[in-house]
Write an enzyme that holds these catalytic residues in place. Structure first.
Site, PDB file in Angstrom:
ATOM      1  N   HIS A 261      -1.096   0.078  -9.859  1.00 51.13           N
ATOM      2  CA  HIS A 261      -1.751  -0.885  -8.959  1.00 51.13           C
ATOM      3  C   HIS A 261      -2.197  -2.135  -9.736  1.00 51.13           C
ATOM      4  CE1 HIS A 261      -4.107  -1.130  -4.920  1.00 51.13           C
ATOM      5  NE2 HIS A 261      -3.775  -2.342  -5.338  1.00 51.13           N
TER       6      HIS A 261
ATOM      7  N   GLU B  27      -4.467   7.325  -5.124  1.00 54.36           N
ATOM      8  CA  GLU B  27      -4.576   6.614  -6.404  1.00 54.36           C
ATOM      9  C   GLU B  27      -5.820   7.081  -7.155  1.00 54.36           C
ATOM     10  OE1 GLU B  27      -4.291   2.389  -5.769  1.00 54.36           O
ATOM     11  OE2 GLU B  27      -2.251   2.560  -5.014  1.00 54.36           O
TER      12      GLU B  27
ATOM     13  N   ARG C  71       0.854  -1.184   0.000  1.00 53.59           N
ATOM     14  CA  ARG C  71       0.000   0.000   0.000  1.00 53.59           C
ATOM     15  C   ARG C  71       0.893   1.238   0.000  1.00 53.59           C
ATOM     16  NH1 ARG C  71      -3.281  -2.593  -1.821  1.00 53.59           N
ATOM     17  NH2 ARG C  71      -5.405  -3.017  -1.111  1.00 53.59           N
TER      18      ARG C  71
HETATM   19  N1  LIG Z   1      -0.634  -4.400  -5.277  1.00 51.67           N
HETATM   20  C1  LIG Z   1      -1.629  -5.235  -5.264  1.00 51.67           C
HETATM   21  O1  LIG Z   1      -2.405  -5.330  -6.187  1.00 51.67           O
HETATM   22  C2  LIG Z   1      -1.827  -6.104  -4.072  1.00 51.67           C
HETATM   23  C3  LIG Z   1      -2.346  -7.408  -4.205  1.00 51.67           C
HETATM   24  C4  LIG Z   1      -2.524  -8.183  -3.062  1.00 51.67           C
HETATM   25  C5  LIG Z   1      -2.191  -7.665  -1.829  1.00 51.67           C
HETATM   26  N2  LIG Z   1      -1.745  -6.395  -1.725  1.00 51.67           N
HETATM   27  C6  LIG Z   1      -1.377  -5.814  -0.443  1.00 51.67           C
HETATM   28  O2  LIG Z   1      -0.243  -6.518   0.036  1.00 51.67           O
HETATM   29  C7  LIG Z   1      -0.220  -6.461   1.442  1.00 51.67           C
HETATM   30  C8  LIG Z   1      -0.026  -7.870   1.989  1.00 51.67           C
HETATM   31  O3  LIG Z   1      -1.098  -8.695   1.609  1.00 51.67           O
HETATM   32  P1  LIG Z   1      -1.187 -10.187   2.180  1.00 51.67           P
HETATM   33  O4  LIG Z   1      -2.306 -10.835   1.481  1.00 51.67           O
HETATM   34  O5  LIG Z   1       0.144 -10.812   2.175  1.00 51.67           O
HETATM   35  O6  LIG Z   1      -1.620  -9.864   3.671  1.00 51.67           O
HETATM   36  P2  LIG Z   1      -1.358 -10.779   4.941  1.00 51.67           P
HETATM   37  O7  LIG Z   1      -2.273 -10.302   5.966  1.00 51.67           O
HETATM   38  O8  LIG Z   1      -1.374 -12.218   4.567  1.00 51.67           O
HETATM   39  O9  LIG Z   1       0.141 -10.403   5.358  1.00 51.67           O
HETATM   40  C9  LIG Z   1       0.492  -9.217   5.984  1.00 51.67           C
HETATM   41  C10 LIG Z   1       1.592  -9.525   6.967  1.00 51.67           C
HETATM   42  O10 LIG Z   1       2.060  -8.295   7.515  1.00 51.67           O
HETATM   43  C11 LIG Z   1       2.382  -8.524   8.854  1.00 51.67           C
HETATM   44  N3  LIG Z   1       2.428  -7.282   9.601  1.00 51.67           N
HETATM   45  C12 LIG Z   1       1.383  -6.555  10.063  1.00 51.67           C
HETATM   46  N4  LIG Z   1       1.833  -5.457  10.715  1.00 51.67           N
HETATM   47  C13 LIG Z   1       3.187  -5.520  10.660  1.00 51.67           C
HETATM   48  C14 LIG Z   1       4.221  -4.679  11.137  1.00 51.67           C
HETATM   49  N5  LIG Z   1       3.950  -3.548  11.801  1.00 51.67           N
HETATM   50  N6  LIG Z   1       5.501  -5.046  10.908  1.00 51.67           N
HETATM   51  C15 LIG Z   1       5.787  -6.175  10.233  1.00 51.67           C
HETATM   52  N7  LIG Z   1       4.845  -7.019   9.750  1.00 51.67           N
HETATM   53  C16 LIG Z   1       3.563  -6.685   9.957  1.00 51.67           C
HETATM   54  C17 LIG Z   1       1.314  -9.466   9.331  1.00 51.67           C
HETATM   55  O11 LIG Z   1       1.735 -10.193  10.481  1.00 51.67           O
HETATM   56  C18 LIG Z   1       1.126 -10.373   8.147  1.00 51.67           C
HETATM   57  O12 LIG Z   1       1.914 -11.533   8.261  1.00 51.67           O
HETATM   58  C19 LIG Z   1      -1.534  -5.816   1.852  1.00 51.67           C
HETATM   59  O13 LIG Z   1      -1.317  -4.448   2.052  1.00 51.67           O
HETATM   60  C20 LIG Z   1      -2.415  -6.009   0.642  1.00 51.67           C
HETATM   61  O14 LIG Z   1      -3.432  -5.070   0.584  1.00 51.67           O
HETATM   62  C21 LIG Z   1      -1.541  -5.611  -2.822  1.00 51.67           C
HETATM   63  O1  LIG Z   2      -5.640  -5.560  -1.876  1.00 53.67           O
HETATM   64  C1  LIG Z   2      -5.670  -6.121  -2.957  1.00 53.67           C
HETATM   65  O2  LIG Z   2      -6.255  -7.192  -3.156  1.00 53.67           O
HETATM   66  C2  LIG Z   2      -4.916  -5.529  -4.077  1.00 53.67           C
HETATM   67  O3  LIG Z   2      -4.411  -4.292  -3.753  1.00 53.67           O
HETATM   68  C3  LIG Z   2      -5.653  -5.517  -5.359  1.00 53.67           C
HETATM   69  O4  LIG Z   2      -6.490  -4.424  -5.469  1.00 53.67           O
HETATM   70  P1  LIG Z   2      -7.425  -4.299  -6.746  1.00 53.67           P
HETATM   71  O5  LIG Z   2      -8.515  -5.299  -6.588  1.00 53.67           O
HETATM   72  O6  LIG Z   2      -7.962  -2.929  -6.722  1.00 53.67           O
HETATM   73  O7  LIG Z   2      -6.587  -4.610  -7.928  1.00 53.67           O
END
Ligand SMILES: NC(=O)c1ccc[n+]([C@@H]2O[C@H](COP(=O)([O-])OP(=O)(O)OC[C@H]3O[C@@H](n4cnc5c(N)ncnc54)[C@H](O)[C@@H]3O)[C@@H](O)[C@H]2O)c1
Ligand SMILES: O=C(O)[C@H](O)COP(=O)(O)O
Length: 585
Positions: free
Chosen positions: A321, A302, A273
């Protein structure tokens, strides 16, 4: 379709209501708006505000009217939402308090077709009794692959070199990259995406360390990753990849102070994020050379403004994104969220609920009669209150032969709260908002486990609900310590009241209950039964619990219909009856 059990009372929904109760502390009385009970008849309506995989849309259409309206302004969204039972979004739709307010109680579920729910106001959703579900797993691999794509593209200047050659140049010396093999990658956040990135980076020959205070060490060990402190992670890494949720603790975690702790020339990837990085500080770090390069898929705002300095920076590789944007991931999240939303609209508990406890199907099945018992005990107990300092101290005891960690009582607790608050407030409570409503009204619920000897075949032997610091309209309902006390069991699948105050009774909790205290003497059951019979009130059950023969006794009478005031008066006028109360279940 995700498996779940229909427990519609747990998700029963509600409407605009007021809370005029006299038994709750005055300062807690206020207007509360919760979700409405149903759509305008027939199929529910689901609003989809961002592009969703076709497989998900097809699933939704089998069950609901689907309105796909993209790029709505906030005003348009707020107008439409009052006609919708569910809303499905990705990260581009801000679902704030105003959206819940505008729904006027109709919105029952918000589905997030993806992981991050930072665009949904969870506190407001919970307050309005609206379930939020997400699709937490289907885009994990896509995000991890995008992270690796950015890592490698950044290290080899792919985007910059591509732009250069398209501009007619043949620039080779400028785009000499750096190698990944043997370099240290710090993965911050070792959850679903972080661990997949770590696994892939190991395959590229990188030394991977991770910081995540909540991650199990054995999972890291299994992938060959070392769990380290935040300081060690950021100060020893050649590359840093961010995989944290955006929370108060992670907001602007990458800032002037933390950049200053990094190795000069560090390279940073962010597919988590935008808000995890202080973008102004990153610009400074890029310009000073602390950060050699950054690859960013996400931004604080965004889409970023047109002349965003980070996007335009020549050491930055940027994507809009796209982490979750693969064909496969989008079909996956669409199906995952569609199933969860349909299930929730049917009153089922979703396995991907974000603001309600996730209770496994087996647990739900087993607890179903106890859920009913819990609600009815709460309902009975609160109707016995007549005054005092308001309902603010409620104790629930679960007596069970099961080990304490082998009994999930969250549903039962929610249902006791539902039973306690609904009869006197018109606020409809469900699993989502029960704790919130209890807290808001100053009702402190404490729970106690009583471990019994014996076979743990039944999850619970009995449940006791006590309300302290109150007066009762039925003095016999008070325990030795002066609390209102009711106790019940599930008997052959039927919830039954087995104790009122100090008196043992036995009445199935169906219909309503009349409790009478009398001097124990023969013929009392007959007298009461004939008064009720004369008035055509069907008696389903009668039982008498006495302290000792000839002393006081409490008679519990189950009735199918509500007796008239005159009938109740006739019962009260029987000379041996000292007090009586009619309780609606
Ligand atoms: N760019 C994209 O399109 C996209 C796609 C999927 C996920 N994401 C983002 O990626 C991130 C991770 O997603 P995920 O599915 O792996 O989530 P998740 O919940 O499985 O993993 C997040 C991890 O972060 C850890 N965490 C929380 N606070 C913390 C801190 N202060 N210090 C260190 N670690 C900490 C948690 O313990 C957890 O293991 C989220 O922000 C999600 O929204 C983005
Ligand atoms: O949190 C998520 O799952 C990702 O950031 C993906 O976001 P989007 O669905 O807007 O692509």
């Amino acid at each position: 379709m995700a498996t779940s059990l229909n427990l519609s009372s747990i998700f029963s929904s509600s409407r605009l209501v007021t809370t005029p109760s006299s038994v709750f502390p005055t300062r807690q009385r206020r207007r509360i708006i919760l979700v409405t009970s149903s759509s305008s008849g027939g199929k529910p309506t689901i609003l989809v505000t961002e592009k969703l995989g076709q497989a998900g849309i097809d699933l939704l259409k089998k069950y609901a009217n689907v309105d796909c309206s993209y790029d709505l302004s906030l005003e348009e969204l707020c107008t439409k939402i009052s006609l919708c039972d569910a809303l499905i979004v990705r990260s581009g739709t801000k679902v704030g308090r105003d959206v819940f307010e505008s729904s006027r109680g109709r919105l029952k579920v918000v589905g997030r077709a993806g992981v991050g729910i930072d665009n949904v106001d969870l506190a407001a959703a919970t307050e309005y009794g609206c379930l939020v579900v997400n699709a937490p797993t289907a885009n994990t691999v896509a995000a991890a692959e995008h992270g690796i794509a950015l890592l490698t593209a950044m290290a080899r200047n792919i985007a910059q070199a591509d732009a250069s050659i398209k501009a007619g140049k043949w620039t080779r010396n400028k785009y000499v990259g750096v190698s990944l093999v043997g370099k240290t990658l710090a993965v911050l956040g070792f959850g679903k995406v972080g661990s997949e990135v770590a696994r892939r980076a190991r395959g590229l020959g990188m030394h991977v360390i991770t910081h995540d205070p909540y991650a199990p060490a054995d999972r890291a060990r299994a992938i060959g990753v070392e769990l380290v402190s935040f300081e060690v992670a950021i100060s020893t890494a050649d590359f840093i990849s961010l995989h944290l949720p955006l929370t108060a603790a992670t907001s602007k975690m990458m800032n002037d102070v933390t950049f200053a702790m990094m190795k000069k020339g560090v390279r940073i990837v962010n597919v988590a994020r935008g808000g995890v990085i202080d973008e102004e500080a990153l610009l400074r770090a890029l310009d000073s050379g602390i950060v050699a390069q950054a690859a960013l898929d996400v931004f604080t705002v965004e889409p970023p403004v047109k002349d965003n300095k980070l996007v335009l920076h020549e050491s930055v590789t940027a994507t809009p994104h796209l982490g979750a944007s693969t064909m496969e991931a989008q079909e996956g999240v669409a199906i995952e969220v569609a199933e969860a939303v349909i299930g929730a609209l049917r009153g089922e508990l979703a396995a991907t609920a974000v603001n309600a406890p996730m209770v496994p199907l087996e647990v739900l099945r087993e607890l179903k009669p106890y859920v009913v018992l819990a609600e009815k005990l709460g309902r009975l107990a609160v109707q016995l209150v007549t005054g005092g300092s308001g309902v603010n101290a409620v104790k629930v005891t679960y007596a069970s032969s099961r080990a304490p960690d082998d009994l999930d009582t969250r549903l039962l607790r929610a249902m006791v709260i539902k039973g306690l608050i609904e009869p006197i407030s018109s606020v409809f409570i469900n699993l989502v908002n029960s704790d919130y409503i209890a807290k808001q009204r100053g009702v402190k619920i404490s729970e106690e486990r009583m471990v019994l000897d014996g076979s743990p075949e039944n999850p619970i032997e009995y449940i006791t609900v006590r309300i302290a610091n109150v007066e009762s309209r039925f003095a016999s309902a008070l325990s030795e310590s002066g609390e209102i006390k009711v106790e019940g069991r599930v008997k052959q699948g039927v919830p039954s009241l087995t104790k009122v105050g100090l008196f043992g009774v036995d009445v199935s909790l169906e219909g309503s209950v009349i409790l009478c205290r009398q001097v124990d003497q023969p013929g009392m059951i007959g007298k009461v039964a004939s008064i009720l019979g004369d008035e055509n009130v069907n008696v389903s059950f009668m039982s008498v619990g006495r302290i000792a023969p000839g002393k006081q006794a409490v008679m519990a009478i189950g009735v199918d219909e509500q007796p008239s005031k005159e009938t109740l008066k006739k019962i009260g006028d029987i000379p041996a009856i000292e007090e009586f109360v009619f309780l609606k279940l």
